[in-house]
Design a protein around this motif. Structure first.
Motif, PDB file in Angstrom:
ATOM      1  N   THR A  49       0.835  -1.193   0.000  1.00  0.00           N
ATOM      2  CA  THR A  49       0.000   0.000   0.000  1.00  0.00           C
ATOM      3  C   THR A  49       0.875   1.251   0.000  1.00  0.00           C
ATOM      4  N   LYS A  50       0.272   2.368  -0.362  1.00  0.00           N
ATOM      5  CA  LYS A  50       0.944   3.659  -0.307  1.00  0.00           C
ATOM      6  C   LYS A  50      -0.040   4.651   0.299  1.00  0.00           C
ATOM      7  N   GLY A  51       0.198   4.990   1.552  1.00  0.00           N
ATOM      8  CA  GLY A  51      -0.768   5.826   2.258  1.00  0.00           C
ATOM      9  C   GLY A  51      -1.641   5.025   3.194  1.00  0.00           C
ATOM     10  N   GLY A  53      -4.313   2.673   5.050  1.00  0.00           N
ATOM     11  CA  GLY A  53      -5.738   2.431   4.891  1.00  0.00           C
ATOM     12  C   GLY A  53      -6.469   2.776   6.172  1.00  0.00           C
ATOM     13  N   SER A  87     -10.824   0.519   4.072  1.00  0.00           N
ATOM     14  CA  SER A  87     -10.238   1.222   2.934  1.00  0.00           C
ATOM     15  C   SER A  87      -8.747   0.951   2.860  1.00  0.00           C
ATOM     16  N   LYS A  89      -5.213   2.065   0.190  1.00  0.00           N
ATOM     17  CA  LYS A  89      -4.637   2.652  -1.018  1.00  0.00           C
ATOM     18  C   LYS A  89      -3.576   1.684  -1.527  1.00  0.00           C
ATOM     19  N   ASN A 160     -15.972  -3.767  -2.961  1.00  0.00           N
ATOM     20  CA  ASN A 160     -15.460  -2.422  -3.197  1.00  0.00           C
ATOM     21  C   ASN A 160     -16.454  -1.653  -4.051  1.00  0.00           C
ATOM     22  N   LYS A 162     -16.090   1.673  -4.790  1.00  0.00           N
ATOM     23  CA  LYS A 162     -15.473   2.855  -5.405  1.00  0.00           C
ATOM     24  C   LYS A 162     -15.060   2.609  -6.846  1.00  0.00           C
ATOM     25  N   THR A 175      -1.934   4.351  -7.738  1.00  0.00           N
ATOM     26  CA  THR A 175      -2.545   3.601  -6.644  1.00  0.00           C
ATOM     27  C   THR A 175      -4.027   3.431  -6.932  1.00  0.00           C
ATOM     28  N   GLU A 177      -7.485   3.404  -4.919  1.00  0.00           N
ATOM     29  CA  GLU A 177      -8.113   3.699  -3.639  1.00  0.00           C
ATOM     30  C   GLU A 177      -9.381   2.857  -3.517  1.00  0.00           C
ATOM     31  N   THR A 178      -9.361   1.919  -2.588  1.00  0.00           N
ATOM     32  CA  THR A 178     -10.495   1.017  -2.408  1.00  0.00           C
ATOM     33  C   THR A 178     -11.266   1.379  -1.149  1.00  0.00           C
ATOM     34  N   GLU A 179     -12.546   1.062  -1.163  1.00  0.00           N
ATOM     35  CA  GLU A 179     -13.372   1.157   0.039  1.00  0.00           C
ATOM     36  C   GLU A 179     -14.295  -0.058   0.038  1.00  0.00           C
TER      37      GLU A 179
END
Length: 204
Positions: A49-51, A53, A87, A89, A160, A162, A175, A177-179
């Protein structure tokens, strides 16, 4: 009370309760049999990941309005539902990640030998959602300072909502971005999340 005494929440056990770093996200992690290492070996790790969750579980209440109430009154609220999301990323973009993120995606199709474009996998969307599209669980596994065992957070029947949006820029990495939204199962009616908190070595 002592003059100028500093009051805060710091105590002898504080250092045992710190959750570190971004942790890792898994698909269909089995808390009864999996460990971090076995789940990685089994291909359940979603990827880097980057950022980081987040996890959110929010109850929705309805208030019974009665004559004579002057404001919020104990005993008059009804818990109607839970909104549960996980969530992440995701920076490691694979066919499996794209399929999970799309929500309603057809099976990943490997281009047959001799067909073009060669050496590709084809991922497409579909026009109807099926029960098999819900992921059994999305699980976050993270480190807590007071234990060699991790904290585990699971969201069940995850989807997901999103979709997929990829942004491309110079000197940057894409990236997704999932939710992932947790869903009730009509058979069990269980709230679609669980948090596993390990036993810690408490300081007396």
């Amino acid at each position: 009370m002592e003059a100028n005494k500093i009051i805060n929440g710091l105590n002898a056990n504080t250092i045992q309760h710190l959750v570190f770093d971004a942790g890792a996200f898994f698909k269909n992690y089995d808390v009864k049999t999996d460990t971090f290492d076995t789940a990685v070996t089994a291909g359940k790790l979603i990827g880097a990941t980057k950022g980081g969750g987040s996890f959110k579980a929010t109850p929705t209440f309805r208030t019974i309005e009665l004559d004579g109430m002057r404001g919020a009154t104990k005993g008059t609220k009804i818990l109607e539902s839970w909104s549960v999301t996980m969530s992440a990323k995701i920076a490691e973009i694979t066919p499996d990640v794209l399929t999970a993120a799309l929500g309603a995606a057809a099976e990943v199709e490997t281009i047959a030998t001799g067909q073009k474009p060669a050496n590709y996998k084809k991922i497409t969307g579909k026009n109807a959602l099926e029960l098999k599209d819900y992921i059994e669980n999305i699980t976050w596994v993270g480190t807590i300072s007071g234990s060699g065992d991790p904290v585990i957070v699971q969201v069940f029947n995850a989807l997901n909502e999103k979709g997929v949006e990829l942004s491309f820029e110079d000197k940057g990495e894409a990236t997704i971005e999932t939710e992932f939204v947790g869903h009730y199962d009509m058979k069990t009616k269980s709230v679609p999340f669980a948090i596993y908190y390990p036993k810690l070595t408490e300081v007396i």
